[in-house]
Design a protein around this motif. Structure first.
Motif, short mmCIF file in Angstrom:
data_model
loop_
_atom_site.label_atom_id
_atom_site.label_comp_id
_atom_site.label_asym_id
_atom_site.label_seq_id
_atom_site.Cartn_x
_atom_site.Cartn_y
_atom_site.Cartn_z
N LYS A 1 23.13 -1.09 14.65
CA LYS A 1 23.02 -1.17 16.11
C LYS A 1 22.40 0.07 16.73
O LYS A 1 21.82 0.01 17.81
CB LYS A 1 24.40 -1.43 16.72
N SER A 2 22.55 1.22 16.07
CA SER A 2 21.89 2.43 16.56
C SER A 2 21.85 3.48 15.46
O SER A 2 22.66 3.47 14.54
CB SER A 2 22.60 3.00 17.80
N VAL A 3 20.85 4.36 15.57
CA VAL A 3 20.71 5.50 14.65
C VAL A 3 20.41 6.73 15.49
O VAL A 3 19.57 6.70 16.40
CB VAL A 3 19.57 5.28 13.63
N VAL A 4 21.12 7.82 15.19
CA VAL A 4 20.87 9.11 15.84
C VAL A 4 20.51 10.13 14.76
O VAL A 4 21.21 10.24 13.75
CB VAL A 4 22.12 9.61 16.61
N ILE A 5 19.41 10.84 14.97
CA ILE A 5 19.04 11.94 14.07
C ILE A 5 18.67 13.14 14.93
O ILE A 5 17.78 13.04 15.80
CB ILE A 5 17.85 11.58 13.16
N SER A 6 19.35 14.23 14.71
CA SER A 6 19.00 15.49 15.36
C SER A 6 18.61 16.47 14.26
O SER A 6 19.40 16.73 13.35
CB SER A 6 20.18 16.04 16.16
N THR A 7 17.40 16.98 14.33
CA THR A 7 16.94 17.89 13.28
C THR A 7 16.23 19.11 13.86
O THR A 7 15.44 19.00 14.81
CB THR A 7 16.01 17.17 12.29
N GLN A 8 16.54 20.24 13.27
CA GLN A 8 15.86 21.48 13.62
C GLN A 8 14.39 21.37 13.23
O GLN A 8 14.04 20.75 12.22
CB GLN A 8 16.53 22.63 12.86
N HIS A 9 13.54 21.97 14.06
CA HIS A 9 12.10 21.86 13.79
C HIS A 9 11.38 23.13 14.22
O HIS A 9 11.94 23.98 14.94
CB HIS A 9 11.52 20.64 14.52
N SER A 10 10.16 23.27 13.81
CA SER A 10 9.35 24.44 14.16
C SER A 10 8.89 24.36 15.61
O SER A 10 8.88 23.28 16.23
CB SER A 10 8.14 24.54 13.23
N LYS A 11 8.50 25.49 16.16
CA LYS A 11 8.13 25.57 17.58
C LYS A 11 6.92 24.73 17.93
O LYS A 11 6.76 24.32 19.08
CB LYS A 11 7.85 27.03 17.96
N ASP A 12 6.05 24.47 16.98
CA ASP A 12 4.80 23.76 17.27
C ASP A 12 4.96 22.24 17.32
O ASP A 12 3.99 21.54 17.60
CB ASP A 12 3.73 24.14 16.25
N LEU A 13 6.17 21.74 17.09
CA LEU A 13 6.39 20.29 17.16
C LEU A 13 7.10 19.92 18.45
O LEU A 13 8.04 20.61 18.87
CB LEU A 13 7.25 19.82 15.98
N ASN A 14 6.66 18.83 19.09
CA ASN A 14 7.38 18.31 20.26
C ASN A 14 8.26 17.13 19.81
O ASN A 14 8.27 16.75 18.65
CB ASN A 14 6.42 17.92 21.38
N GLN A 15 8.95 16.53 20.77
CA GLN A 15 9.89 15.46 20.42
C GLN A 15 9.20 14.26 19.78
O GLN A 15 9.70 13.68 18.82
CB GLN A 15 10.67 15.02 21.67
N ASP A 16 8.02 13.89 20.29
CA ASP A 16 7.29 12.76 19.70
C ASP A 16 6.84 13.07 18.28
O ASP A 16 6.87 12.18 17.41
CB ASP A 16 6.07 12.41 20.57
N ASP A 17 6.42 14.31 18.04
CA ASP A 17 6.04 14.71 16.68
C ASP A 17 7.21 14.53 15.71
O ASP A 17 7.05 14.01 14.60
CB ASP A 17 5.58 16.17 16.64
N VAL A 18 8.39 14.98 16.16
CA VAL A 18 9.58 14.89 15.31
C VAL A 18 9.93 13.43 15.05
O VAL A 18 10.25 13.04 13.92
CB VAL A 18 10.77 15.63 15.95
N LYS A 19 9.83 12.60 16.09
CA LYS A 19 10.10 11.16 15.92
C LYS A 19 9.19 10.55 14.86
O LYS A 19 9.63 9.81 13.98
CB LYS A 19 9.92 10.43 17.25
N ASN A 20 7.91 10.86 14.94
CA ASN A 20 6.95 10.29 13.99
C ASN A 20 7.23 10.73 12.56
O ASN A 20 6.99 9.98 11.61
CB ASN A 20 5.52 10.68 14.39
N LEU A 21 7.76 11.94 12.41
CA LEU A 21 8.08 12.44 11.07
C LEU A 21 9.37 11.85 10.52
O LEU A 21 9.49 11.59 9.32
CB LEU A 21 8.20 13.97 11.11
N VAL A 22 10.32 11.61 11.40
CA VAL A 22 11.68 11.28 10.96
C VAL A 22 11.94 9.78 10.84
O VAL A 22 12.65 9.34 9.92
CB VAL A 22 12.70 11.94 11.93
N ILE A 23 11.40 8.99 11.74
CA ILE A 23 11.71 7.54 11.76
C ILE A 23 11.44 6.85 10.41
O ILE A 23 12.22 5.97 10.01
CB ILE A 23 10.97 6.84 12.92
N PRO A 24 10.38 7.22 9.67
CA PRO A 24 10.19 6.56 8.37
C PRO A 24 11.38 6.69 7.41
O PRO A 24 11.57 5.83 6.54
CB PRO A 24 8.95 7.26 7.81
#
Length: 387
Positions: A184-207
């Motif tokens: 029903k839902s998935v939550v992922i919070s991950t530390q990332h480098s300064k050059d990534l924005n939220q959409d970048d992180v989503k594209n990396l993590v969702i797979p």
């Protein structure tokens, strides 16, 4: 919803979470002592904060030099992946305050004359198994672990660039008739480098959601039910962002809240401590019982008193309608399993340096190795429970 239809959620945290950094270091200390003397006694607690690590606790066993221990702590931090301004394996200040085990505790635990080795403390321990996954684990915690474990593997290989060690996951599933039907839902919070924005992180993590959870559970999951870094950014993480302590992720370590917990943490404790060894033994029993087909799920509780070798009680809970089998199971356990601290250690070969690998992604639902790790996950006693 009826009592058999409900939503259930479990979370996991990665090896780079501050508390898990501490668990890793504490279990490294256990392994270090056991590698030099299998009868070593260790109770090691670790604290981490901005560029600082503090070890404290009690040991009995070989002399281990402070410099050797400090270097091994640095190796742990390096392997996790921390070389950041606020927490680096190279520059962290590391203090060790390990001292000799209390003679009063040793007196109660040691075997002597006609007295068998006693439990290292009083307490209650639970073991659980179910048929929700091939690993006989509850589905939400199993999938939560897998998401983060696969992310960490790729991060270390260099194929997941910009993602840092500290991360958390959370999976909510719909159950119908007590069986998981869909996510029903998935939550992922991950530390990332300064050059990534939220959409970048989503594209990396969702797979990694799709790699970790079977398609049959994801068919109805909508994009707005996937939450990636909900605060927007997560740059400052690890012990620089939050202080870590050993033993603060006991639900993550076990069944994600799907079964009771006795309250005792595992990491940093040698296997004479029943908090650890009896929890492993109760999982071993529960898993073999479920694997034998007796019940869809099994919960076992063991209780101990300090200095007393045998458990004070053994409690077994099966599916509704299976209660008539409990007495026979108890008799089988009594005749075939020595649940004293020494008996458990011998049965599962726990006096070996096998604990550092348990410190992240769960102590249960893992594959036994030829090094003796996760021996409590074997299903080699199924034949005893086939009746």
């Amino acid at each position: 919803m009826s009592k058999n239809n409900y939503l259930f959620t479990s979370e996991s945290v990665s090896e780079g979470h501050p508390d898990k950094v501490c668990d890793r270091i504490s279990d490294m200390v256990v392994d270090l002592y056991l590698s030099k003397n299998p009868e070593s006694r260790v109770a090691c607690e670790t604290l981490t904060t901005t560029n600082k690590v503090v070890l404290a606790g009690e040991t009995r066993g070989p002399e281990i030099g402070k410099e050797d221990l400090v270097q091994k702590v640095r190796n742990c931090i390096k392997e996790i992946g921390y070389d950041q301004q606020g927490f680096s394996w190279k520059t962290a200040n590391i203090e060790t305050h390990l001292h000799a085990q209390s003679a009063d505790i040793a007196m109660g635990v040691d075997s002597k004359g006609n007295k068998d080795e006693g439990a290292g403390d009083q307490g209650i321990m639970f073991g659980y198994a179910c048929k929700e996954t091939e690993e006989f684990m509850p589905a939400p915690i199993h999938f939560s672990h897998k998401i983060l474990r696969l992310m960490a593997e790729d991060r270390k290989k260099g194929s997941l660039k910009g993602i840092e060690p500290d991360s958390k996951s959370q999976v909510t599933m719909l159950y119908e008739e007590k069986k998981p039907i869909k996510v029903k839902s998935v939550v992922i919070s991950t530390q990332h480098s300064k050059d990534l924005n939220q959409d970048d992180v989503k594209n990396l993590v969702i797979p990694y959601i799709k790699k970790s959870i079977p398609d049959k559970y994801l068919q109805d999951l909508k994009n707005n039910e996937i939450y990636i870094n909900p605060t927007g950014q997560f740059i400052i993480g690890g012990p620089d962002g939050d202080t870590g302590l050993t033993g603060r992720k006991i639900i993550v370590d076990t069944y994600g809240g799907a079964a009771p917990h006795g309250g005792g943490a595992f990491s940093g404790k040698d296997p004479t401590k029943v908090d650890r060894s009896a929890a492993y033994a109760s999982r071993y029993l529960a898993k073999n019982i479920v694997a034998a087909g007796i019940s869809q799920r099994c919960l076992i509780q063991l209780s101990y008193a300090i200095g007393v070798s045998k458990p004070l009680s053994v409690f077994i809970k099966l599916d509704e309608g299976k209660e008539s089998k409990i007495e026979k199971i108890k008799n089988i356990i009594d005749k075939n399993f020595d649940l004293s601290p020494r008996g458990i250690r011998q049965m599962l070969k726990l006096n070996n340096p096998i604990y550092e690998v348990t410190s992240a992604y769960g102590h249960f639902g893992r594959k036994p190795t030829n090094k003796g790790e996760f021996s409590w996950e074997k299903t080699d006693k199924v034949n005893l429970f086939e009746f």
